[in-house]
Design an enzyme around this catalytic site. Structure first.
Site, mmCIF file in Angstrom:
data_model
loop_
_atom_site.group_PDB
_atom_site.id
_atom_site.type_symbol
_atom_site.label_atom_id
_atom_site.label_comp_id
_atom_site.label_asym_id
_atom_site.label_seq_id
_atom_site.Cartn_x
_atom_site.Cartn_y
_atom_site.Cartn_z
ATOM 1 N N GLU A 75 0.852 -0.999 0.051
ATOM 2 C CA GLU A 75 0.356 0.354 -0.104
ATOM 3 C C GLU A 75 0.957 1.017 -0.186
ATOM 4 O OE1 GLU A 75 -3.000 -0.270 -0.803
ATOM 5 O OE2 GLU A 75 -3.384 -2.560 -0.369
ATOM 6 N N HIS A 78 1.641 2.037 -3.817
ATOM 7 C CA HIS A 78 0.804 2.872 -4.491
ATOM 8 C C HIS A 78 0.224 4.510 -3.877
ATOM 9 C CE1 HIS A 78 -1.980 -0.770 -6.273
ATOM 10 N NE2 HIS A 78 -2.137 -1.075 -4.842
HETATM 11 ZN ZN ZN Z 1 -2.750 -2.733 -5.081
#
Ligand code: ZN
Length: 497
Positions: free
Chosen positions: A263, A266
């Site tokens: 994450e 991202h």
């Molecule tokens: Zn992902």
């Protein structure tokens, strides 16, 4: 020209405000909101979405798009990209008759609970008629929207612009030829990884590990936070407010560790979008597969590499304590790359992951292109698991019913996970021409890697098309060879296969 563009900008700001409200609701529902609170919230969420949809598909929007497109190269690069992206969304929604959208949203309201029940009770026939209807609507949407070549292309294009069955067939056949035999030799290898030190770790200690990792990989905590949810995800309100979640399992500390790094990948992407795009509709990742390439890069290329463990093994060992204290980088590296075939996609390791996706891709293609008998799908699913992974689901709950996507009407989405991993390997190969990845990562200088990614990918947001981005960063279009070569080198190394 300026006045008209100013008007359009104001219109887009209002749409963005509505989008932010929806994003905030969605973040809230996945993290802290009481589940039973939906009756108090749902009607207002419905109103905001309807308003936003209306603005996206209105004649006013079409007028603005026509105007900007009419300016041609007199419009700035940013305006051209805004118009290009919004036109795609406008067309995708506008070409479908409103009554079809309404019928489909009614079906969607009941589909998910039916799927949940079917999965819980291992009752595929309960879900099959709903699945058949959902497939029927996908076909009608494709008819309404039109397609080039294969009808499935229209859905693939939604998640990865320009992606086609032709390209994906070639991509997956390359994987099939390489990864299936590689997995077989890994399973048969005598050199299995040592996971004996992976004892349970209490949540408070895992939270300390999260903070350490976020800082280590370069998540900017001034402009982001970490929370907890059932399934980890990232959401952003613009580059100055990017939020990630994880899920802690006491008995599986590596699970949260790698969710956090994933994450962060991202989030760092969104935090690094150039300032000139802030506040515009371009302040986002280029598309699903490019976004997944960045999370995959952080999770696998960085986080599951030996140089990374050489840098963090000591600190991770001392944070986790107990059986983890003093574990060498090599043991951590091998344990975090343990590969074995399993039934469940979300628990799959780096080597087997794309095989799970290949099964779904082949089935979706079948569903969209032919009059497939839905009662035959579980058998088709199980046969493919046996062929590619060498294992056969004992029931449909751990087979075809495992993923939420089809009950939510998401077709064409799965391939972007595999493409993300493939792009990540291709990016790593290009990066290696410019810098010494191993030296940077083993010395803890992840910022050196991040700077390259920011210059070649992150900074552009949605300004370039995904294809332009990949060609710009790596010098060529999608090429599966980098991914298969990367997997071969890594897993033959670990398993002496
Ligand atoms: Zn992902």
């Amino acid at each position: 020209m300026e006045a008209k563009l100013q008007e359009f900008e104001n219109y887009l700001k209002k749409m963005r405000a509505l989008q932010m409200a929806l994003t905030l609701f969605s973040w809230d529902m996945s993290t802290v909101a009481p589940r039973a609170g939906a009756p108090s919230r749902a009607p207002y969420i419905g109103l905001i979405s309807a308003e936003q949809f209306e603005m996206l598909t209105s004649p006013v929007m079409e007028g603005y798009l026509d105007y900007v497109e009419g300016l041609g190269s007199d419009a700035s690069e940013i305006w051209q990209a805004i118009a290009r992206n919004l036109r795609r969304e406008y067309d995708a929604n506008k070409k479908i008759p409103p009554n079809l959208i309404l019928e489909f949203s009614e079906l969607m309201a009941t589909a998910q609970p039916i799927w949940e029940k079917a999965k819980e009770t291992n009752d595929y026939p309960l879900f099959a008629p709903t699945l058949e209807k959902i497939i029927g609507y996908q076909k009608r949407f494709i008819e309404a929207r039109g397609y080039d070549g294969h009808p499935y292309n229209t859905l693939l294009d939604d998640y990865d612009q320009g992606m086609t069955v032709e390209k994906l067939d070639a991509f997956f056949s390359e994987l099939k030829e390489t990864v299936v035999p590689l997995l077989k030799s890994v399973v048969e290898s005598k050199a299995q990884t040592d996971t004996s030190f992976l004892a349970p770790v209490d949540i408070a200690t895992q939270q300390k590990l999260s903070a350490f990792l976020m800082d280590k990989v370069g998540f900017n905590s001034t402009y982001g936070i970490l929370s907890e949810s059932a399934h980890p995800f990232t959401t952003g309100f613009g580059k100055y407010d990017v939020r990630i979640t994880t899920h802690y399992y006491e008995d599986k500390p590596l699970s949260s560790m790698y969710s956090v790094i994933h994450e962060c990948g991202h989030a760092i992407y969104e935090q690094n979008i150039s300032d000139e795009l802030a506040g515009t509709p371009l302040e986002n990742g280029a598309n699903m597969s490019i976004h997944e390439s960045q999370s995959g890069f952080y999770e696998n290329i960085i986080g599951r590499s030996l140089p990374f463990w050489q840098n963090v093994a000591g600190e991770v060992g001392s944070i986790l304590g107990g059986s983890y204290a003093g574990v060498s980088a090599e043991r951590f590296y091998a344990a975090s790359n343990t590969a074995r075939p399993g039934m469940i996609r979300t628990e799959a390791d780096e080597l087997t992951y794309s095989l799970h996706i290949m099964v779904r891709y082949e089935l979706e293609k079948e569903m969209i292109s032919s009059d497939v008998d839905v009662s035959k799908l579980p058998g088709m699913w199980n046969d493919r698991y046996e062929e590619y992974l060498g294992i056969r689901p004992a029931n449909d709950a751990e087979g075809i019913l495992q993923d939420v996507h089809w009950s939510g009407g998401s077709f064409g989405y799965f391939p972007s996970y595999a493409l993300g991993n493939a792009y990540a390997s291709q990016i790593k190969a290009a990066m290696a021409k410019d810098l010494d990845f191993d030296a940077l990562v083993s010395s803890g200088d992840i910022a050196g890697v991040e700077n390259w990614l920011r210059a070649k990918i992150h900074g552009f947001g949605m300004l370039k098309t995904p294809e332009e981005l990949i060609v710009g960063a790596t010098g060529e279009s999608l090429n599966a060879k980098y991914y298969t070569a990367y997997l071969k080198e890594k897993f033959e190394g670990i398993y002496g296969a």
